[in-house]
Each structure stands twice: as structure tokens, then as C-alpha cells.
Design a protein around this motif. Structure first.
Motif, PDB file in Angstrom:
ATOM      1  N   PRO A 114      34.189  37.270  30.703  1.00  0.00           N
ATOM      2  CA  PRO A 114      35.790  36.732  32.030  1.00  0.00           C
ATOM      3  C   PRO A 114      36.974  37.631  32.248  1.00  0.00           C
ATOM      4  CG  PRO A 114      34.391  35.123  32.001  1.00  0.00           C
ATOM      5  CD  PRO A 114      33.693  35.790  30.844  1.00  0.00           C
ATOM      6  N   GLU A 155      39.690  31.412  38.893  1.00  0.00           N
ATOM      7  CA  GLU A 155      40.383  32.889  39.660  1.00  0.00           C
ATOM      8  C   GLU A 155      40.962  32.215  39.998  1.00  0.00           C
ATOM      9  OE1 GLU A 155      42.953  35.893  39.510  1.00  0.00           O
ATOM     10  OE2 GLU A 155      42.203  34.979  37.644  1.00  0.00           O
ATOM     11  N   LEU A 162      38.722  35.022  42.808  1.00  0.00           N
ATOM     12  CA  LEU A 162      37.986  34.730  43.120  1.00  0.00           C
ATOM     13  C   LEU A 162      37.131  34.212  43.746  1.00  0.00           C
ATOM     14  CD1 LEU A 162      36.363  35.820  39.312  1.00  0.00           C
ATOM     15  CD2 LEU A 162      35.649  37.517  41.347  1.00  0.00           C
ATOM     16  N   LEU A 196      38.533  40.963  32.700  1.00  0.00           N
ATOM     17  CA  LEU A 196      39.144  41.521  34.677  1.00  0.00           C
ATOM     18  C   LEU A 196      39.986  41.446  33.664  1.00  0.00           C
ATOM     19  CD1 LEU A 196      37.420  37.463  36.082  1.00  0.00           C
ATOM     20  CD2 LEU A 196      36.736  40.283  36.161  1.00  0.00           C
ATOM     21  N   TYR A 197      40.819  41.591  32.741  1.00  0.00           N
ATOM     22  CA  TYR A 197      42.387  41.766  32.850  1.00  0.00           C
ATOM     23  C   TYR A 197      42.139  43.017  31.433  1.00  0.00           C
ATOM     24  CZ  TYR A 197      42.589  36.862  34.032  1.00  0.00           C
ATOM     25  OH  TYR A 197      41.802  35.449  34.385  1.00  0.00           O
ATOM     26  N   LEU A 202      33.544  43.499  39.577  1.00  0.00           N
ATOM     27  CA  LEU A 202      33.363  42.353  39.651  1.00  0.00           C
ATOM     28  C   LEU A 202      33.584  42.339  41.876  1.00  0.00           C
ATOM     29  CD1 LEU A 202      32.119  40.082  39.075  1.00  0.00           C
ATOM     30  CD2 LEU A 202      34.534  39.067  38.144  1.00  0.00           C
ATOM     31  N   CYS A 244      37.829  46.413  35.827  1.00  0.00           N
ATOM     32  CA  CYS A 244      36.342  44.675  35.732  1.00  0.00           C
ATOM     33  C   CYS A 244      37.249  44.351  36.993  1.00  0.00           C
ATOM     34  CB  CYS A 244      36.158  44.483  34.081  1.00  0.00           C
ATOM     35  SG  CYS A 244      35.864  45.624  33.005  1.00  0.00           S
ATOM     36  N   SER A 245      37.651  44.453  37.183  1.00  0.00           N
ATOM     37  CA  SER A 245      37.931  43.173  37.957  1.00  0.00           C
ATOM     38  C   SER A 245      37.943  43.639  38.971  1.00  0.00           C
ATOM     39  CB  SER A 245      39.362  43.021  38.339  1.00  0.00           C
ATOM     40  OG  SER A 245      40.327  43.683  38.551  1.00  0.00           O
TER      41      SER A 245
END
Length: 846
Positions: free
Chosen positions: A532, A583, A586, A535-536, A545, A541-542
């Protein structure tokens, strides 16, 4: 070097020039003017500038009748080209008003009907930017700072005056060129550019382009000024001035003439005008199509690939020079801009844009002299495919008739092949493609994505019939493997594009979903195992996903075979792991997926078995998400999570702020819209599958929240009826039966709330009772521990007493013997053996 200056009476000269009664003074006036020019030949002092300006104006007035004043006037104007002289550093500020007014008056001299004067004015202005210090200086003076005149020219609005003076030199080429040269220097300043735009400089300059000029300076200078205006002032303002049909025609005529030129400077000017034309094309209000300019640009862009003769490009010959290479890229860019204009679709279709762009969707065939170099061809290839992504959705029929899908799939096959290729990767579109084919793959997939995103059945069927799903999965695996070696933004974007394409192709088609499940589910699982924290990372990557979740929804859910495969690979566990990150973006998507897939009985079993950090259960996680959502929505709850507002138990703060607004039956009310905007309805749906009883891992506070969740639909129904009742009473008075019915519904809702509050209180009482019992138990344990400590302490004190007091030791010994004797059996047994309890020579009673 300093020279002593003789005094000059400027006031006497002004009075002499102002005397209009006597015509016999001309010789005397000219003599004094020459004396003044000679006196100030090394520069004008700031303190005398106002008087010199007055002399200029008087000379200009006399020129209408006496031409003899032309030369002295020019000599005086020439002095303005020299640096001004100052006595003190503060003079520049003290005389700033006089100086700016003098420079403004210099610009107004352009109205004098003398070519010599006009040219000299322009030369003096150009001298502002080419400062040359005089060989001699006035005694006690020093030149002003180099930028002083430029700043004063800006303050005087000189640029605006010069632009307006273009109308005075309309048919005088030499004077016009000097005015443009002066404006060219002034346009290096943003302030001057703003003044020029105020005077409609862009349209005036554009109309000048079509004037005859054998030297070519006019086009060069005018285009340079236009460029400066576009860079330093609002681009929209300049384009608005150029959007007239007359301006576009002028640009077109000059561009066509330069296109047929053979000199390098012609080609450079052609490209400059092409950049301006590109900016005009971006504005739909500019009549690029109506003027025929757009057609010329499109034909030029495609003539070398399609090789169809056209009278519009007669005389044009591609030389493969750097200028022609730049022109080719600019023309591709124009096509991309035109594709955004629906009215340009027919133009693009008729002029074979699609075949021209598809010409580059192939392996490089070793270009060389006199063709493009390998690096140039690669850049053009990538640019063409990038433009194809914009054009293809506009020309879908052409796209299909040219077999574009087949060409792109074959090209993608080459991209993942082992064929040697050494990409340069040295252009904007070549990012990440140094020494590999990733850039080609990137833009080819982007082109496919742009067409697939139309959701056109013909495109989807055409792709699937050619085995696109399996091929795209292979490419996805290839990109995922490469990403493990070295992660980059391009590789991530490639994966995102493929997942989107697959989502569109497989949506609402069970057979395609089965094809996807054979190799695609494993890839989705690997994405869901992502750390996770990535993601930042900022790489994208976000996006990957989110694309994988979208692909799961479109390519797996709805096909039992694919769902079972996903669940067996622990997909539900991974989704819950991602949900536990909490998140916000998400949560809604994952909950929606879980609701959709919960129709599969295996899903509920896996959700029940899942355990997160600290043995957290799925039920506990969902309740935490519910509480977090209500906190963000501003739903009122007390410190224990109980209902506070018994009238509107689940209403958000936004809903409470809204006034009663009667809406048509087709429009959803605030209560209905809230369902789709928050995640509470999804959590309720999941609990309906999990059940509300015998849920492990829940605290009493969780049961308080669970009571609200369990009756969510009842509260929502009451909320909707409350809105209906409020709307009716806003406009009508309900009849007695309806009013009785509404009241009954309201009472039922209130009863439901009171019942839930009672359940919550009962749960909290049980918790309180349990806490008391646990407290009593803990207290007993504390008492027992304390008693044991006291016994141990007392035993230790007795031991110390026996070791330090001999009498106490003897007493203890006697007590020990008494206890031993008392413990013996009282019954006498015949021949009973005797066991002594004493150990010889032992002196302790421990």
C-alpha cells in the motif's frame, strides 16, 4: 574625456521659433538650431530635455511650410539616440516625468510628413537597445543607466504610438520596415507588448504580411513581433485579434509562398508561421477551415505518405532537412488539434489522414540518406501514432476500413518480440524508450485505448476476432515482468491502458470473461498484493490499482467460472487487506466489488474466515468504516455511538442544511442521492450477506453501531417518507386519510428508532455489567496477591527472629516437635518401626 561647454540659451531659441509673424528669421532660426545640435552632440542633459522637446515640436510645425527645417529636426532627433546626461544619480527619478513625455513626443513625430524624419525617429528608438557611449562627455555630467531609456519608453507608451503609426506608412516600404525594426526591439518587453496589443498590433502586423517586399525583411520582422506578443501577453488576446478571415487569408498566402521557397531562411520563416497557425487552430472561432488554410496544412502533412498529387502543394518538395523535419512534426500537431473540432472530421477523412498516420505503424525499414535518419524516423513514428490516438475516435469508419486494428496488433507483437532494436528515446514521445520498444508499445496501446473507449461493437468484435484478449494478456505479463526489473511511469501506464482495454472488451460478455480468466486473474492477484505504501510513490501505482479493480469488476464478476478462480486464489482476502488500508477512494470501489461478488456463496465464507492485523474480522472492519463514514458526513452520535437525533437518525449534516424543495418524481431527493454518494448502503448490503448474529471479534461498542446498520433500510425509508410529507405540506394540505397515514408512518419510524436505542442501551448495560464483574474479579485477584505478600513477609520476619534470638529458636523447635508429635497416628501398631524426625547435629528449624 571632459570638454567645457559654452552656454546655449534654449529659451531664446524657443521664442525665436515661436515667432510666426516674421518670415525673415528663418536663417537666424536655422543657425541657432545648428548651434544647439553642436552643443549637445555628446548627449542631451535631463534638465534640458523638456525644452529640447518643445523645440522639436516647433520645428515639426514649421516643416509643413519650410522644408529647410527637416535636416535640423533630424539632427535633433538623432540626439535622442545618444545616452541622456545626468549630474546626479537622483536625476533619473527626478526627471522621469519629463523624460517619458519627451519620448512620447518623439513617437508622435511619426505624424510629420517626412520619410527622413520618420526613419530617424525609428533609428533613435533602435539606439535605445544598442547603447554606444559618446567619445566625449559634458563637464560634470555622466550618462544614464543603459536600461533607463527603455523603462521611460515603456512608461511613455511608445510601443502603442508606433503601432498606430503603421497606418501612416501603409504604402512606404522603407519606412514600414524601420517601424517594424523599432517595434521588434520594443517587443522584447512584456509592458511594451501589452501596449502593442492594446493598439491591435497583432491584426495590423498580420495584414502587413501580404505586402510586397523583395528583401523578405517584412515577414521576418512581423512574425518575430507576433511571436513576442504570443509569449509575453495573453495568448487568447493575440489570437482573438488574428481570428478575422482577412488575417487568416494573409497568413495562408505568405505561408504558401514560403513553402515553395528554396532558401533556408524561407523554410525557417515558414515554420514560424506554422507555429502561429497552430495556435490559431486551437481556437475554434478562427476560420481555419473556411479559409482553406486547414486543408493546405492537412495535405502538406500527408502528401509524402499517401503520394497523391494535389494542386494545393504544387511546387513543394521535401528535402529532409532539419527545417522540413520540424515542419513535419508541426503539421502532425495541427492534425491532432483539428481532430478535436467535429467540423474538421470530413476534412481529415477526405485528405487521407488515416492512411498517412498508419503508414508509420510498422517496423523501421532502416531509413537513411536521403531519407530521414533512424532517430528522426523514430520521432516521427511516435508522433504519428500519438496523433492517431486523437484522430481514430473521430474517423472510426476509416479506422476500420484501413484495418488499423490488425496493423496495431501486428506492431504490438513486434514490440514484445526479440528482434533487435535500439531506440533513441531522445524526444518527448520517446520517454522511457531508450534502447527498447517501450515507447512504440506505449503509444500503440494508447491509440487502441482511444478507439476502444468509444464502446463501439464493431471495433470490439474486430479486435476479439483477431485474438486481442490473449495477446493483450501476454503484453501485460511482459510489462509486469519488466516492471519488476525496473519500475517506471511508462511501464505502469502501459499496464493501465491494457487493463482498461480488457475491461471494455470483456464487459457484458461471458465468453470473453472466460478467456480473460485463463491468464488475467493471476495478474490481477499480483497487483492486489501491491504494498500500500507504493500508492503514494507518485509513479502511478494508484492508477494501476484502480484499473485492476475496474478490470476485476468488468472481466471477472458475472462469470461463475472466473469468480471461483479468483476466490480460490485468495482474491477476497486481498480485497479485504486493501480495504483495511482505509483509503477513502479505494473503499467505495472495493465495497462495490464485494457486494457484486457476494452473490457467490464462497465469498461470504472467505469473508468470515479473513483475519487482518491483530486478528481483526471482516465485520469489525466494516463497522469501523461505517463509523468513519458517519464522522465525515457529520451524522450525530454520542460518545458511545448511540443515536442522538431520534427524528432523523442517519441524516447527514448536508441533508439537515437543505431546505424543503419540491422536485418532480423523476428527480432523486437528497435522501436517495445520499445512498449513491456514501458507502453505508454497501456496508449494509454486505452485512445482509454476512448476517447480523454470531459475528466474531466484535466489542460492545461495535454492537451499538451494528444495531444502526441492521435497521439502516428502515431508517432510510422513514427519511424518504419524511421528505415526501414535508414536500406535500409545503404545497398542499393533505386530506384526513392521507394525513392519518403519514402520521402512522412517522410513528412507525419513531418506534423503530426507540427500539434501536433500547437495543443500544441494553448492549451498553451488558457491557457495563461485564465490566463490573471483571472489575470484581480483578479486585479479588489483587486481594489474594496482597494476602500472599503479607504471609511471605510474616514468614520472613519469623525466620529472622529465629536466627537472631536463641530463645525464639528453642521455642520454635519445641513447637516443631509438638506439631510433629501431633501429626503421628494415635493408634499403636505392634512392632511398629520408629522414625526419628531429627537430623543429627542440625541447628535450624527451616
Amino acid at each position: 574625456q571632459n570638454t567645457q561647454s559654452r552656454s546655449v540659451d534654449l529659451n531664446h531659441l524657443i521664442a525665436l521659433l515661436a515667432d510666426s509673424d516674421s518670415k525673415d528669421l528663418e536663417k537666424e532660426q536655422l543657425k541657432n538650431l545648428k548651434k544647439v545640435v553642436k552643443h549637445f552632440e555628446n548627449g542631451l542633459p535631463l534638465k534640458d530635455l523638456a525644452q529640447i522637446t518643445e523645440i522639436l515640436n516647433l520645428c515639426a510645425e514649421k516643416m509643413h511650410e519650410q522644408e529647410a527645417f527637416t535636416e535640423p529636426l533630424c539632427e535633433l532627433v538623432k540626439l535622442f539616440g545618444l545616452p541622456f546626461q545626468k549630474r546626479k544619480s537622483s536625476d533619473e527619478v527626478n526627471y522621469s516625468v519629463e523624460v517619458s513625455q519627451s519620448i512620447a513626443q518623439l513617437g508622435y513625430l511619426m505624424r510629420v510628413p517626412s520619410s527622413q524624419v520618420k526613419i530617424q525617429v525609428c533609428k533613435s528608438i533602435v539606439s535605445f537597445y544598442n547603447v554606444e557611449l559618446p567619445g566625449k562627455l559634458l563637464s560634470g555630467y555622466q550618462p544614464t543607466s543603459p536600461n533607463y531609456k527603455i523603462q521611460m519608453a515603456e512608461a511613455a507608451g511608445l510601443a502603442e504610438v508606433l503601432v498606430l503609426s503603421l497606418a501612416l506608412v501603409e504604402n512606404q516600404l522603407t519606412e514600414k520596415l524601420w517601424v517594424l525594426k523599432a517595434l521588434q526591439h520594443l517587443s522584447t518587453s512584456a509592458i511594451s507588448c501589452g501596449q502593442m496589443v492594446k493598439a491591435q498590433a497583432a491584426s495590423r502586423l498580420c495584414l502587413c504580411l501580404k505586402d510586397a517586399d523583395p528583401s523578405g525583411q517584412l515577414v521576418f520582422r512581423a512574425s518575430d513581433i507576433l511571436f513576442n506578443l504570443l509569449e509575453k501577453v495573453s495568448k487568447e488576446e493575440v489570437v482573438n485579434q488574428l481570428k478575422s478571415l482577412e488575417c487568416v487569408h494573409a497568413l495562408k498566402e505568405v505561408f504558401v509562398d514560403l513553402t515553395c521557397g528554396f532558401r533556408r531562411c524561407d523554410h525557417q520563416l515558414r515554420n514560424d508561421l506554422l507555429v502561429i497557425a497552430t495556435l490559431l487552430t486551437e481556437n475554434p472561432a478562427v476560420p481555419m477551415i473556411e479559409s482553406g488554410f486547414a486543408k493546405i496544412l492537412v495535405v502538406l502533412a500527408t502528401c509524402t505518405e499517401v503520394k497523391l498529387p494535389s494542386p494545393l502543394v504544387k511546387g513543394f518538395k521535401l528535402t529532409y532537412s532539419d527545417e522540413d523535419f520540424e515542419m513535419k512534426k508541426l503539421l502532425f500537431n495541427v492534425i491532432g488539434i483539428l481532430s478535436k473540432d467535429p467540423s474538421a472530421a470530413q476534412l481529415l477523412s477526405e485528405n487521407h489522414v488515416m492512411p498517412a498516420l498508419l503508414y508509420y505503424v510498422k517496423q523501421n525499414q532502416k531509413p537513411g540518406f536521403p531519407d530521414w535518419s533512424a532517430a528522426q524516423y523514430e520521432e516521427l513514428q511516435l508522433h504519428a501514432i500519438a496523433v492517431l490516438a486523437s484522430v481514430a475516435p473521430v474517423l472510426v469508419d476509416k479506422y476500420l476500413s484501413c484495418q488499423a486494428n490488425t496493423l496495431l496488433l501486428v506492431f504490438l507483437e513486434w514490440c514484445v518480440s526479440q528482434d533487435p532494436f535500439f531506440g533513441q528515446g531522445n524526444s518527448f514521445h520517446g520517454t522511457g524508450g531508450r534502447g527498447n520498444k517501450l515507447a512504440q508499445m506505449h503509444y500503440s496501446l494508447r491509440a487502441l485505448r482511444s478507439v476502444v473507449s468509444l464502446y463501439d461493437d464493431a471495433v470490439s468484435i474486430n479486435l476479439c476476432d483477431q485474438g486481442a484478449i490473449s495477446q493483450l494478456l501476454d503484453i501485460l505479463n511482459y510489462a509486469a515482468d519488466k516492471s519488476k526489473e525496473k519500475e517506471g511511469a511508462v511501464l505502469l501506464e502501459i499496464q493501465v491502458d491494457i487493463l482498461f482495454i480488457l475491461s471494455v472488451l470483456c464487459e457484458n460478455d461471458i465468453h470473453r470473461k472466460e478467456l480473460f480468466s485463463c491468464g488475467g486473474i493471476g495478474i490481477l492477484i499480483s497487483v492486489f498484493k501491491m504494498d500500500p505504501r507504493r500508492l503514494y510513490s507518485g509513479l502511478g501505482c494508484s492508477c494501476l490499482l484502480f484499473s485492476a479493480l475496474d478490470c476485476l469488476w468488468s472481466c471477472v464478476i458475472g462469470c461463475y467460472f472466473a469468480e471461483d478462480c479468483f476466490i480460490e486464489k485468495q482474491g477476497i482476502f486481498l480485497l479485504l487487506d486493501l480495504l483495511a488500508v482505509k483509503e477513502k477512494n479505494l473503499c467505495s470501489i472495493i465495497l462495490g466489488i464485494l457486494v457484486e461478488i457476494s452473490d457467490n456463496p464462497k465469498t461470504v465464507l472467505h469473508m468470515s474466515l479473513w483475519r487482518g492485523k491483530r486478528a481483526q474480522t471482516a465485520a469489525n472492519l466494516l463497522i469501523q468504516l461505517w463509523r468513519q463514514e458517519e464522522l465525515e458526513l457529520g451524522v450525530k452520535r454520542d460518545q458511545y455511538g448511540r443515536i442522538v437525533d431520534t427524528k432523523r437518525p442517519i441524516a447527514t449534516s448536508f441533508q439537515k442544511q437543505q431546505k424543503v424543495i419540491p422536485v418532480p418524481a423523476s428527480c432523486p431527493s437528497f435522501a436517495i442521492m445520499e445512498i449513491s454518494e456514501s458507502i453505508r448502503a454497501k456496508i449494509y448490503s454486505l452485512f445482509c450477506k454476512l448476517g447480523f448474529e454470531n459475528l466474531p471479534g466484535l466489542s460492545p461498542t461495535d454492537f451499538v453501531t451494528l444495531a444502526i446498520i441492521q435497521h439502516y433500510i428502515d431508517f432510510k425509508i422513514g427519511e424518504v417518507w419524511s421528505e415526501i410529507s414535508a414536500e406535500i405540506k409545503e404545497e398542499f394540505r393533505p386530506v384526513t386519510s392521507d394525513e392519518r397515514t403519514l402520521k402512522h408512518i412517522s410513528e412507525v419510524s419513531e418506534y423503530t428508532v426507540s427500539m434501536v436505542v433500547a437495543l443500544q442501551n441494553e448492549a451498553l448495560e451488558r457491557q457495563h455489567h461485564q465490566e463490573i464483574q471483571e472489575e470484581k474479579k480483578a479486585y479479588k485477584e489483587i486481594v489474594a496477591i496482597q494476602t500472599e505478600k503479607e504471609r511471605v513477609n510474616k514468614s520472613w520476619e519469623n525466620f529472622l527472629t529465629r536466627t537472631s534470638n536463641y530463645e525464639a529458636l528453642k521455642k520454635a523447635k519445641r513447637l516443631q516437635e509438638t506439631l510433629i508429635e501431633a501429626s503421628r497416628s494415635k493408634a499403636h501398631i505392634q512392632n511398629e518401626p520408629y522414625h526419628s524426625t531429627d537430623i543429627p547435629k542440625l541447628h535450624t528449624t527451616v
